[in-house]
Design a protein around this motif. Sequence first.
Motif, PDB file in Angstrom:
ATOM      1  N   VAL A 178      19.811 -43.933 -74.273  1.00 53.23           N
ATOM      2  CA  VAL A 178      18.715 -42.983 -74.407  1.00 53.23           C
ATOM      3  C   VAL A 178      18.042 -42.892 -73.040  1.00 53.23           C
ATOM      4  O   VAL A 178      17.654 -43.903 -72.456  1.00 53.23           O
ATOM      5  CB  VAL A 178      17.705 -43.427 -75.487  1.00 53.23           C
ATOM      6  N   TRP A 179      17.951 -41.672 -72.524  1.00 52.79           N
ATOM      7  CA  TRP A 179      17.332 -41.409 -71.229  1.00 52.79           C
ATOM      8  C   TRP A 179      16.024 -40.660 -71.458  1.00 52.79           C
ATOM      9  O   TRP A 179      15.970 -39.715 -72.225  1.00 52.79           O
ATOM     10  CB  TRP A 179      18.260 -40.573 -70.352  1.00 52.79           C
ATOM     11  N   LYS A 180      14.950 -41.091 -70.769  1.00 56.30           N
ATOM     12  CA  LYS A 180      13.632 -40.467 -70.913  1.00 56.30           C
ATOM     13  C   LYS A 180      13.269 -39.814 -69.590  1.00 56.30           C
ATOM     14  O   LYS A 180      13.445 -40.394 -68.523  1.00 56.30           O
ATOM     15  CB  LYS A 180      12.588 -41.516 -71.284  1.00 56.30           C
ATOM     16  N   GLN A 206      13.591 -36.678 -74.255  1.00 57.88           N
ATOM     17  CA  GLN A 206      14.566 -37.762 -74.322  1.00 57.88           C
ATOM     18  C   GLN A 206      15.916 -37.167 -74.676  1.00 57.88           C
ATOM     19  O   GLN A 206      16.003 -36.168 -75.384  1.00 57.88           O
ATOM     20  CB  GLN A 206      14.176 -38.792 -75.390  1.00 57.88           C
ATOM     21  N   TRP A 214      15.226 -39.157 -64.459  1.00 58.88           N
ATOM     22  CA  TRP A 214      15.437 -39.731 -65.781  1.00 58.88           C
ATOM     23  C   TRP A 214      15.581 -41.246 -65.656  1.00 58.88           C
ATOM     24  O   TRP A 214      16.144 -41.745 -64.684  1.00 58.88           O
ATOM     25  CB  TRP A 214      16.692 -39.152 -66.418  1.00 58.88           C
ATOM     26  N   THR A 232      16.156 -45.983 -71.255  1.00 58.64           N
ATOM     27  CA  THR A 232      15.182 -46.699 -72.082  1.00 58.64           C
ATOM     28  C   THR A 232      15.848 -47.680 -73.042  1.00 58.64           C
ATOM     29  O   THR A 232      15.461 -48.832 -73.080  1.00 58.64           O
ATOM     30  CB  THR A 232      14.291 -45.714 -72.873  1.00 58.64           C
TER      31      THR A 232
END
Length: 97
Positions: free
Chosen positions: A42-44, A51, A62, A65
């Motif tokens: 998961v990239w925020k 996300q 990015w 997470t």
Amino acid sequence: MKMGYFSRKRAEVKPSFLLAGIVACLFAVSPVSDAAPAGYFVWKSKTSDAQLCAQTSPGEFWEKTTGPYKDPQCEKLASAKEPTPPVIILVPVVKTR
């Protein structure tokens, strides 16, 4: 006297070629072939609350997470399995005259 195709002498296999063949076979069945696909994370976004789920970073803005996940929806966590220890096989060296 002519020698036919089937009456030729059989060629001897040198021990160095035999050893090279054995080593090549060992590399063919090495644990490297047990590679798994890359996990999903998961990239925020650093600039907004967005996300997304991806295997690689979508860019410099990015941050990762959570993860790794098995699926591209980032729902099933990947299990952390222990690495396989390397297999060491000792092959005796045969000296020839």
